[in-house]
Design a protein around this motif. Structure first.
Motif, PDB file in Angstrom:
ATOM      1  N   PRO A   1      -6.123  -7.253   1.483  1.00 44.45           N
ATOM      2  CA  PRO A   1      -5.183  -7.998   2.328  1.00 44.45           C
ATOM      3  C   PRO A   1      -4.833  -7.222   3.598  1.00 44.45           C
ATOM      4  N   HIS A   2      -4.562  -7.961   4.660  1.00 46.52           N
ATOM      5  CA  HIS A   2      -4.118  -7.406   5.952  1.00 46.52           C
ATOM      6  C   HIS A   2      -4.606  -5.978   6.182  1.00 46.52           C
ATOM      7  N   PRO A   3      -5.927  -5.781   6.245  1.00 48.83           N
ATOM      8  CA  PRO A   3      -6.482  -4.412   6.203  1.00 48.83           C
ATOM      9  C   PRO A   3      -6.095  -3.505   7.361  1.00 48.83           C
ATOM     10  N   PHE A   4      -5.791  -4.072   8.515  1.00 47.45           N
ATOM     11  CA  PHE A   4      -5.462  -3.221   9.665  1.00 47.45           C
ATOM     12  C   PHE A   4      -4.000  -3.345  10.090  1.00 47.45           C
ATOM     13  N   ASP A   5      -3.187  -3.988   9.269  1.00 47.05           N
ATOM     14  CA  ASP A   5      -1.763  -4.127   9.575  1.00 47.05           C
ATOM     15  C   ASP A   5      -1.025  -2.952   8.937  1.00 47.05           C
ATOM     16  N   VAL A   6      -0.976  -1.830   9.632  1.00 44.49           N
ATOM     17  CA  VAL A   6      -0.386  -0.622   9.071  1.00 44.49           C
ATOM     18  C   VAL A   6       1.112  -0.791   8.836  1.00 44.49           C
ATOM     19  N   ARG A   7       1.745  -1.719   9.546  1.00 47.61           N
ATOM     20  CA  ARG A   7       3.162  -2.006   9.311  1.00 47.61           C
ATOM     21  C   ARG A   7       3.378  -2.552   7.913  1.00 47.61           C
ATOM     22  N   ARG A   8       2.326  -3.173   7.354  1.00 45.33           N
ATOM     23  CA  ARG A   8       2.457  -3.837   6.060  1.00 45.33           C
ATOM     24  C   ARG A   8       1.411  -3.329   5.065  1.00 45.33           C
ATOM     25  N   ARG A   9       1.215  -2.029   5.028  1.00 38.71           N
ATOM     26  CA  ARG A   9       0.393  -1.374   4.019  1.00 38.71           C
ATOM     27  C   ARG A   9      -1.090  -1.728   4.114  1.00 38.71           C
ATOM     28  N   GLY A  10      -1.561  -1.963   5.320  1.00 37.75           N
ATOM     29  CA  GLY A  10      -3.000  -2.071   5.492  1.00 37.75           C
ATOM     30  C   GLY A  10      -3.620  -0.686   5.441  1.00 37.75           C
ATOM     31  N   GLY A  11      -4.843  -0.596   4.955  1.00 41.04           N
ATOM     32  CA  GLY A  11      -5.448   0.710   4.750  1.00 41.04           C
ATOM     33  C   GLY A  11      -6.154   1.292   5.959  1.00 41.04           C
ATOM     34  N   GLY A  12      -6.654   0.408   6.846  1.00 42.16           N
ATOM     35  CA  GLY A  12      -7.409   0.903   7.990  1.00 42.16           C
ATOM     36  C   GLY A  12      -8.772   1.422   7.583  1.00 42.16           C
ATOM     37  N   GLU A  13      -9.492   1.944   8.547  1.00 39.98           N
ATOM     38  CA  GLU A  13     -10.876   2.369   8.347  1.00 39.98           C
ATOM     39  C   GLU A  13     -11.022   3.404   7.228  1.00 39.98           C
ATOM     40  N   GLN A  14     -10.142   4.371   7.184  1.00 41.56           N
ATOM     41  CA  GLN A  14     -10.290   5.463   6.220  1.00 41.56           C
ATOM     42  C   GLN A  14     -10.347   4.939   4.785  1.00 41.56           C
ATOM     43  N   HIS A  15      -9.406   4.101   4.423  1.00 47.74           N
ATOM     44  CA  HIS A  15      -9.342   3.615   3.051  1.00 47.74           C
ATOM     45  C   HIS A  15     -10.369   2.517   2.791  1.00 47.74           C
ATOM     46  N   LEU A  16     -10.711   1.758   3.807  1.00 50.45           N
ATOM     47  CA  LEU A  16     -11.766   0.763   3.632  1.00 50.45           C
ATOM     48  C   LEU A  16     -13.095   1.437   3.325  1.00 50.45           C
ATOM     49  N   ARG A  17     -13.365   2.541   3.994  1.00 50.85           N
ATOM     50  CA  ARG A  17     -14.615   3.268   3.728  1.00 50.85           C
ATOM     51  C   ARG A  17     -14.688   3.748   2.286  1.00 50.85           C
ATOM     52  N   ALA A  18     -13.534   4.097   1.715  1.00 46.54           N
ATOM     53  CA  ALA A  18     -13.511   4.637   0.357  1.00 46.54           C
ATOM     54  C   ALA A  18     -13.899   3.599  -0.695  1.00 46.54           C
ATOM     55  N   ILE A  19     -13.736   2.309  -0.365  1.00 49.20           N
ATOM     56  CA  ILE A  19     -14.030   1.253  -1.346  1.00 49.20           C
ATOM     57  C   ILE A  19     -15.015   0.216  -0.801  1.00 49.20           C
ATOM     58  N   GLU A  20     -15.670   0.529   0.304  1.00 44.66           N
ATOM     59  CA  GLU A  20     -16.512  -0.461   0.985  1.00 44.66           C
ATOM     60  C   GLU A  20     -17.527  -1.104   0.043  1.00 44.66           C
ATOM     61  N   ASP A  21     -18.103  -0.321  -0.857  1.00 44.52           N
ATOM     62  CA  ASP A  21     -19.120  -0.857  -1.760  1.00 44.52           C
ATOM     63  C   ASP A  21     -18.540  -1.735  -2.862  1.00 44.52           C
ATOM     64  N   LEU A  22     -17.218  -1.751  -3.007  1.00 41.96           N
ATOM     65  CA  LEU A  22     -16.563  -2.544  -4.045  1.00 41.96           C
ATOM     66  C   LEU A  22     -15.810  -3.749  -3.493  1.00 41.96           C
ATOM     67  N   VAL A  23     -15.671  -3.844  -2.178  1.00 40.78           N
ATOM     68  CA  VAL A  23     -14.915  -4.945  -1.573  1.00 40.78           C
ATOM     69  C   VAL A  23     -15.696  -6.253  -1.687  1.00 40.78           C
ATOM     70  N   ASP A  24     -15.046  -7.277  -2.238  1.00 39.72           N
ATOM     71  CA  ASP A  24     -15.671  -8.596  -2.363  1.00 39.72           C
ATOM     72  C   ASP A  24     -15.277  -9.539  -1.233  1.00 39.72           C
ATOM     73  N   VAL A  25     -14.018  -9.466  -0.806  1.00 36.29           N
ATOM     74  CA  VAL A  25     -13.484 -10.383   0.201  1.00 36.29           C
ATOM     75  C   VAL A  25     -12.481  -9.624   1.061  1.00 36.29           C
ATOM     76  N   VAL A  26     -12.438  -9.956   2.349  1.00 35.28           N
ATOM     77  CA  VAL A  26     -11.465  -9.367   3.276  1.00 35.28           C
ATOM     78  C   VAL A  26     -10.590 -10.480   3.836  1.00 35.28           C
ATOM     79  N   GLU A  27      -9.297 -10.225   3.896  1.00 37.29           N
ATOM     80  CA  GLU A  27      -8.372 -11.197   4.472  1.00 37.29           C
ATOM     81  C   GLU A  27      -8.545 -11.223   5.993  1.00 37.29           C
TER      82      GLU A  27
END
Length: 227
Positions: A107-133
């Protein structure tokens, strides 16, 4: 003639979330009022009420959970049967979602105001992500939703959208339109790949005040999951 697409709001909260007072009955009535076919209930670190709603309305409600991970970002599991504990490391949380036959939804991956993870955390799970908001109706920063959509499109990951409704009036502000699907991981992902983001509405910032009120209400009167 092609069958009509169905609308799915992939991010809805109930009163089981600390910042919402939405009751199950009010949510279902709200869906009826706008012709919304499905919702994903994704309460903060809670699953029980989502499971009960699924039992009551199995053709309308998909059970999920929005997990606050150890690193900070939120991660949604869809089609869950067991709660993922708050504070689970993000990669472990994604693995636990997959182990249940669930869908890993960011959810809201780049909304750091609301607990988005940004690039760093997305990279950590990129191979497991099924859907992006790709669109969250409570994301107000310019270009923030678009960054998440671009990240997903670059990797061929299906797009989701949701209202992130903490009040009944927000339900359906954002949704995807997809072919009819069976309520399981494989069918849902196939539908998302064949579907589209159908609405990209934005909620009024006033709703933040309602969420603040809900937090106070829960603090004073306690958390109540029923109607």
């Amino acid at each position: 003639m092609a069958e009509p697409l169905v609308r799915v709001d992939m991010h809805v909260h109930t009163r089981a979330s600390y910042d919402s007072l939405n009751t199950p009955d009010a949510i279902l009535r709200g869906m009826d009022a706008i012709g919304l076919r499905w919702i994903v209930v994704a309460d903060h670190d809670q699953l029980d009420l989502a499971l009960r709603m699924r039992e009551t309305a199995p053709d309308r409600v998909i059970a999920g959970e929005e997990v606050r991970t150890a690193e900070g970002p939120d991660l949604i599991g869809i089609f869950l049967t067991e709660r993922i504990p708050r504070g689970t490391p993000i990669r472990r949380a994604a693995e636990m979602i997959r182990a249940q036959g669930g869908v890993v939804y960011v959810p809201h991956p780049f909304d750091v105001r609301r607990r988005g993870g940004g690039e760093q955390h997305l990279r950590a799970i990129e191979d497991l992500v099924d859907v992006v908001e790709a669109h969250n109706a409570r994301t107000w920063g310019p270009g923030v939703n678009e960054r998440g959509e671009a990240w997903a499109r670059e990797r061929g990951i299906p797009l989701g959208a949701g209202s992130d409704a903490h009040t009944v009036g927000e339900i359906g502000t954002a949704y995807v339109e997809v072919p009819a699907f069976a309520p399981d991981r494989a069918s849902f992902l196939a539908a998302l790949r064949a579907g589209r983001v159908g609405a990209r509405g934005t909620s009024s910032r006033v709703v933040a005040a309602y969420s603040a009120y809900a937090k106070v209400h829960h603090t004073v009167f306690g958390m109540k999951e029923g109607d």
